[in-house]
Write a protein that holds these residues in place. Structure first.
Motif, PDB file in Angstrom:
ATOM      1  N   ARG A  96      19.503 -46.704  19.332  1.00 35.31           N
ATOM      2  CA  ARG A  96      20.765 -47.056  19.979  1.00 35.31           C
ATOM      3  C   ARG A  96      21.940 -46.261  19.419  1.00 35.31           C
ATOM      4  O   ARG A  96      22.859 -45.894  20.152  1.00 35.31           O
ATOM      5  N   ALA A  97      21.915 -45.997  18.131  1.00 30.73           N
ATOM      6  CA  ALA A  97      23.013 -45.249  17.512  1.00 30.73           C
ATOM      7  C   ALA A  97      23.129 -43.841  18.077  1.00 30.73           C
ATOM      8  O   ALA A  97      24.228 -43.294  18.183  1.00 30.73           O
ATOM      9  N   HIS A 138      24.724 -51.465  17.514  1.00 33.77           N
ATOM     10  CA  HIS A 138      25.043 -50.636  18.670  1.00 33.77           C
ATOM     11  C   HIS A 138      24.546 -51.281  19.961  1.00 33.77           C
ATOM     12  O   HIS A 138      23.624 -52.096  19.961  1.00 33.77           O
TER      13      HIS A 138
END
Length: 233
Positions: A96-97, A138
């Motif tokens: 996600r980051a 995130h």
């Protein structure tokens, strides 16, 4: 386009998909290489911290050689990666980051336990990364595909090939930046590398895949979802 390679150890990305990463970087794509460990078991020193420090420096140089936008280390312990929900969520957060379009990682069938564990963690995290109720720092994301790379000695049978003709020398230079590991693997040929000479062995395998697909040199992948492509996208 953004590519995220999640690999168990320093040098794994260079060996298995270095040409592909460099080719994408040259096209202007964002390339991130995330290393599960710092490779602290892969050296002659008795001090793991010293080995890890050396290998991290070598890895940052090799990442620069390939044109990677970011080279990062996730803090897992070499030789001790295990499958757990906690670790899976950490990989969800990593995905996600970076919010990649494509993820590259190890094939599930591999002699090295770290490779096997990484493959399973990444595959399951890929599914979880898009779920809005999975809570991480995130926001959820939904990568298009996962591409698995592997060793020719496993049951790995690639179905997607990337032409890396013209990138052979750059790939070799990236691998050669891992000076301490190249020396280590040459002494452990047939165990860690399956090659007596790491760089020549990798080049020979790429040439073999190239002959299968009508080019000078190629890297092979198994996609999680089948699709035709010129690049990994």
């Amino acid at each position: 386009m953004e590519l995220l390679a999640i690999v168990a150890h320093p040098d794994d990305a260079d060996i298995f998909c270095g040409g592909t990463l460099a080719k994408h970087a040259d096209r202007g794509d964002t390339v991130t290489i995330a290393h599960m460990t710092r490779g602290e078991y892969g050296g002659f020193d008795t001090d793991e911290a010293t080995v890890a420090e050396t290998r991290e420096k070598e890895t940052r140089r090799s990442g620069n050689e390939l044109g990677a936008t970011d080279v990062t280390f996730l803090g897992f312990e070499d030789g001790r990666i295990e499958y757990s929900l906690e670790d899976r969520l950490e990989i969800v957060e990593t995905i996600r980051a970076h919010d990649p379009d494509v993820i590259l990682t190890h094939f599930r069938d591999d002699m090295h336990p770290d490779h096997r564990a990484t493959s399973r963690l990444v595959t399951d995290a890929y599914y979880m990364a898009s779920l809005p109720l999975v809570d991480t720092e995130h926001d959820p994301c939904d990568p298009d595909n996962v591409y698995f790379f592997g060793k020719p000695t496993s049951s790995f049978e690639p179905t997607t090939f990337v032409d890396i003709s013209g990138y052979e020398d750059r790939k070799a230079a990236a691998i050669d930046h891992h000076e301490s590991q190249v020396e280590f693997l040459q002494e452990h040929g047939g165990i860690d590398a399956e090659f007596d000479n790491l760089i020549d062995g990798v080049a020979a395998e790429d040439a073999t895949l190239g002959k299968r697909t009508g080019v000078a040199s190629a890297e092979g992948f198994v996609p999680l979802h089948d699709q035709a492509c010129d690049y990994l996208e």
